[in-house]
Design a protein around this motif. Structure first.
Motif, PDB file in Angstrom:
ATOM      1  N   ARG A   4      -1.329 -18.586  -0.554  1.00  0.00           N
ATOM      2  CA  ARG A   4      -0.399 -18.657  -1.661  1.00  0.00           C
ATOM      3  C   ARG A   4      -1.237 -18.899  -2.901  1.00  0.00           C
ATOM      4  NH1 ARG A   4       5.073 -21.751  -0.077  1.00  0.00           N
ATOM      5  NH2 ARG A   4       5.076 -21.277   2.103  1.00  0.00           N
ATOM      6  N   SER A  59       8.396  -8.953   7.834  1.00  0.00           N
ATOM      7  CA  SER A  59       8.491  -8.923   6.371  1.00  0.00           C
ATOM      8  C   SER A  59       9.071 -10.222   5.835  1.00  0.00           C
ATOM      9  CB  SER A  59       9.350  -7.744   5.909  1.00  0.00           C
ATOM     10  OG  SER A  59       8.734  -6.530   6.249  1.00  0.00           O
ATOM     11  N   GLN A  60      10.110 -10.732   6.503  1.00  0.00           N
ATOM     12  CA  GLN A  60      10.704 -12.006   6.083  1.00  0.00           C
ATOM     13  C   GLN A  60       9.701 -13.145   6.246  1.00  0.00           C
ATOM     14  OE1 GLN A  60      13.017 -11.580   4.125  1.00  0.00           O
ATOM     15  NE2 GLN A  60      14.877 -12.304   5.104  1.00  0.00           N
ATOM     16  N   ARG A  63       7.136 -13.115   3.415  1.00  0.00           N
ATOM     17  CA  ARG A  63       7.650 -13.190   2.047  1.00  0.00           C
ATOM     18  C   ARG A  63       7.013 -14.302   1.205  1.00  0.00           C
ATOM     19  NH1 ARG A  63      13.622 -11.546   1.193  1.00  0.00           N
ATOM     20  NH2 ARG A  63      12.622  -9.549   0.996  1.00  0.00           N
ATOM     21  N   ASP A  67       3.547 -10.570  -2.636  1.00  0.00           N
ATOM     22  CA  ASP A  67       4.369 -10.166  -3.760  1.00  0.00           C
ATOM     23  C   ASP A  67       4.406  -8.646  -3.748  1.00  0.00           C
ATOM     24  OD1 ASP A  67       5.829 -10.140  -6.114  1.00  0.00           O
ATOM     25  OD2 ASP A  67       4.032 -10.190  -7.369  1.00  0.00           O
ATOM     26  N   ALA A  69       5.388  -4.814  -1.819  1.00  0.00           N
ATOM     27  CA  ALA A  69       5.435  -4.151  -0.519  1.00  0.00           C
ATOM     28  C   ALA A  69       4.347  -3.089  -0.465  1.00  0.00           C
ATOM     29  CB  ALA A  69       6.806  -3.514  -0.300  1.00  0.00           C
ATOM     30  N   MET A  78      14.733  -1.321   3.070  1.00  0.00           N
ATOM     31  CA  MET A  78      14.356  -2.303   2.057  1.00  0.00           C
ATOM     32  C   MET A  78      15.293  -2.250   0.855  1.00  0.00           C
ATOM     33  SD  MET A  78      10.827  -2.607  -0.119  1.00  0.00           S
ATOM     34  CE  MET A  78       9.824  -2.556   1.347  1.00  0.00           C
ATOM     35  N   ALA A  84       9.835  -3.592  -5.480  1.00  0.00           N
ATOM     36  CA  ALA A  84       8.875  -4.029  -4.466  1.00  0.00           C
ATOM     37  C   ALA A  84       7.633  -3.141  -4.458  1.00  0.00           C
ATOM     38  CB  ALA A  84       9.533  -4.029  -3.089  1.00  0.00           C
TER      39      ALA A  84
END
Length: 117
Positions: A4, A59-60, A63, A67, A69, A78, A84
């Motif tokens: 992060r 994908s979840q 998340r 940031d 796709a 999607m 995205a």
């Protein structure tokens, strides 16, 4: 591996660790699904719903760590794919598409549509 903003840890999130196991154990062998896959990917393929569910779950789980796709692997389910994939560049890319491909010859379900003139 995944971070992060501001994090120093190189640890892989538990959800991703789980997904590595899931790829080997939860998606069945094509031979066990009738012995033959379709010649057209995604059409009448018994693995498609399971693969799509796995992709949505992963994908979840990712998340909080990503940031946007990956545009080279379109995901038809999607929501808000324009943002995205392309972020704040979408409007500019539509204008470019209108200039170079005004008749939308090069298109697919999630391609950039040409801007209206």
């Amino acid at each position: 591996m995944f971070r992060r903003s501001g994090e120093r840890s190189g640890r892989v999130p538990a959800a991703v660790q789980h997904s590595r196991t899931a790829t080997r154990s939860s998606i069945p062998n094509p031979a066990s699904a009738g012995g033959k896959r379709s010649d057209q990917p995604g059409i009448c393929d018994p693995l498609t719903p399971q693969a799509q569910a796995w992709i949505a779950e992963l994908s979840q789980a990712l998340r909080p760590y990503v940031d946007g796709a990956y545009v080279n692997v379109p995901n038809i389910g999607m929501q808000d794919w324009e943002t995205a994939y392309w972020g704040s560049n979408f409007s500019r890319l539509r204008r470019i598409k209108a200039h170079y491909d005004p008749h939308n010859v090069f298109q697919y379900d999630q391609s950039i549509p040409p801007a209206s003139r």
